[in-house]
Design a protein around this motif. Sequence first.
Motif, PDB file in Angstrom:
ATOM      1  N   ILE A   1       0.856  -1.187   0.000  1.00  0.00           N
ATOM      2  CA  ILE A   1       0.000   0.000   0.000  1.00  0.00           C
ATOM      3  C   ILE A   1       0.891   1.236   0.000  1.00  0.00           C
ATOM      4  O   ILE A   1       1.900   1.291   0.707  1.00  0.00           O
ATOM      5  N   VAL A   2       0.536   2.200  -0.845  1.00  0.00           N
ATOM      6  CA  VAL A   2       1.302   3.430  -0.998  1.00  0.00           C
ATOM      7  C   VAL A   2       0.384   4.604  -0.686  1.00  0.00           C
ATOM      8  O   VAL A   2      -0.706   4.706  -1.252  1.00  0.00           O
TER       9      VAL A   2
ATOM     10  N   ILE B   1      -0.249  -3.578  -5.910  1.00  0.00           N
ATOM     11  CA  ILE B   1      -0.039  -2.267  -5.296  1.00  0.00           C
ATOM     12  C   ILE B   1      -1.377  -1.559  -5.156  1.00  0.00           C
ATOM     13  O   ILE B   1      -2.161  -1.489  -6.101  1.00  0.00           O
ATOM     14  N   ILE B   2      -1.622  -1.042  -3.957  1.00  0.00           N
ATOM     15  CA  ILE B   2      -2.803  -0.225  -3.667  1.00  0.00           C
ATOM     16  C   ILE B   2      -2.303   1.197  -3.408  1.00  0.00           C
ATOM     17  O   ILE B   2      -1.400   1.397  -2.596  1.00  0.00           O
TER      18      ILE B   2
ATOM     19  N   PHE C   1      -4.210  -0.833  -8.045  1.00  0.00           N
ATOM     20  CA  PHE C   1      -5.502  -0.344  -7.573  1.00  0.00           C
ATOM     21  C   PHE C   1      -5.284   1.055  -7.004  1.00  0.00           C
ATOM     22  O   PHE C   1      -4.514   1.229  -6.062  1.00  0.00           O
ATOM     23  N   VAL C   2      -5.964   2.058  -7.577  1.00  0.00           N
ATOM     24  CA  VAL C   2      -5.777   3.456  -7.183  1.00  0.00           C
ATOM     25  C   VAL C   2      -7.091   3.994  -6.648  1.00  0.00           C
ATOM     26  O   VAL C   2      -8.139   3.832  -7.278  1.00  0.00           O
TER      27      VAL C   2
ATOM     28  N   ALA D   1      -8.509  -7.210   3.704  1.00  0.00           N
ATOM     29  CA  ALA D   1      -8.365  -8.646   3.929  1.00  0.00           C
ATOM     30  C   ALA D   1      -7.036  -9.183   3.394  1.00  0.00           C
ATOM     31  O   ALA D   1      -6.550 -10.207   3.879  1.00  0.00           O
ATOM     32  N   GLN D   2      -6.426  -8.509   2.437  1.00  0.00           N
ATOM     33  CA  GLN D   2      -5.150  -8.967   1.878  1.00  0.00           C
ATOM     34  C   GLN D   2      -3.962  -8.579   2.743  1.00  0.00           C
ATOM     35  O   GLN D   2      -2.840  -8.984   2.471  1.00  0.00           O
ATOM     36  N   LYS D   3      -4.191  -7.773   3.787  1.00  0.00           N
ATOM     37  CA  LYS D   3      -3.156  -7.315   4.707  1.00  0.00           C
ATOM     38  C   LYS D   3      -1.963  -6.702   3.967  1.00  0.00           C
ATOM     39  O   LYS D   3      -0.839  -7.207   4.023  1.00  0.00           O
ATOM     40  N   PRO D   4      -2.183  -5.571   3.257  1.00  0.00           N
ATOM     41  CA  PRO D   4      -1.072  -4.963   2.510  1.00  0.00           C
ATOM     42  C   PRO D   4      -0.027  -4.358   3.436  1.00  0.00           C
ATOM     43  O   PRO D   4      -0.348  -3.804   4.495  1.00  0.00           O
TER      44      PRO D   4
END
Length: 147
Positions: free
Chosen positions: A22-23, A59-60, A128-129, A139-142
Amino acid sequence: MNTLSFRTKSANDAYVKRDWHIVDATNLTLGRVAAKMAAILRGKNKPYYTPHTDCGDYIIVINAEKIALSGNKMQEKEYMHYTGFPGGQRIELAKDLIRRRPEVLIEKAVKGMLPKNRLGRAMYKKLFVYAGAEHPHAAQKPQPLTF
């Protein structure tokens, strides 16, 4: 020692382990962060990177509306698309596009840095932006990714 016994392993889909990152795009420069995200989407941060295999991570990106552009790009950078009809060329400035659809700036920047083939399109699907701070991928625990 027999040096001819060493073999280079090529990664395949069964071998690749994909992580979630996650960014937070708050006050990050668009081009610099897009280049680093494109490298991670390709899998260049992995020791088993193989150019013809999708080795990249997911990447989120959150807070896309708070991305920064250097210099006068916010007032001068133009995004052009064509509708397909005669006279259908549309041009929009970055400041108007970030107000209307802020996630498009990051998506276009990253997509332009990926390969232009079916492998690049598969890599792009792992990005994903989101304009705000919320995302549906808890749920993916980034893991947080800092630049």
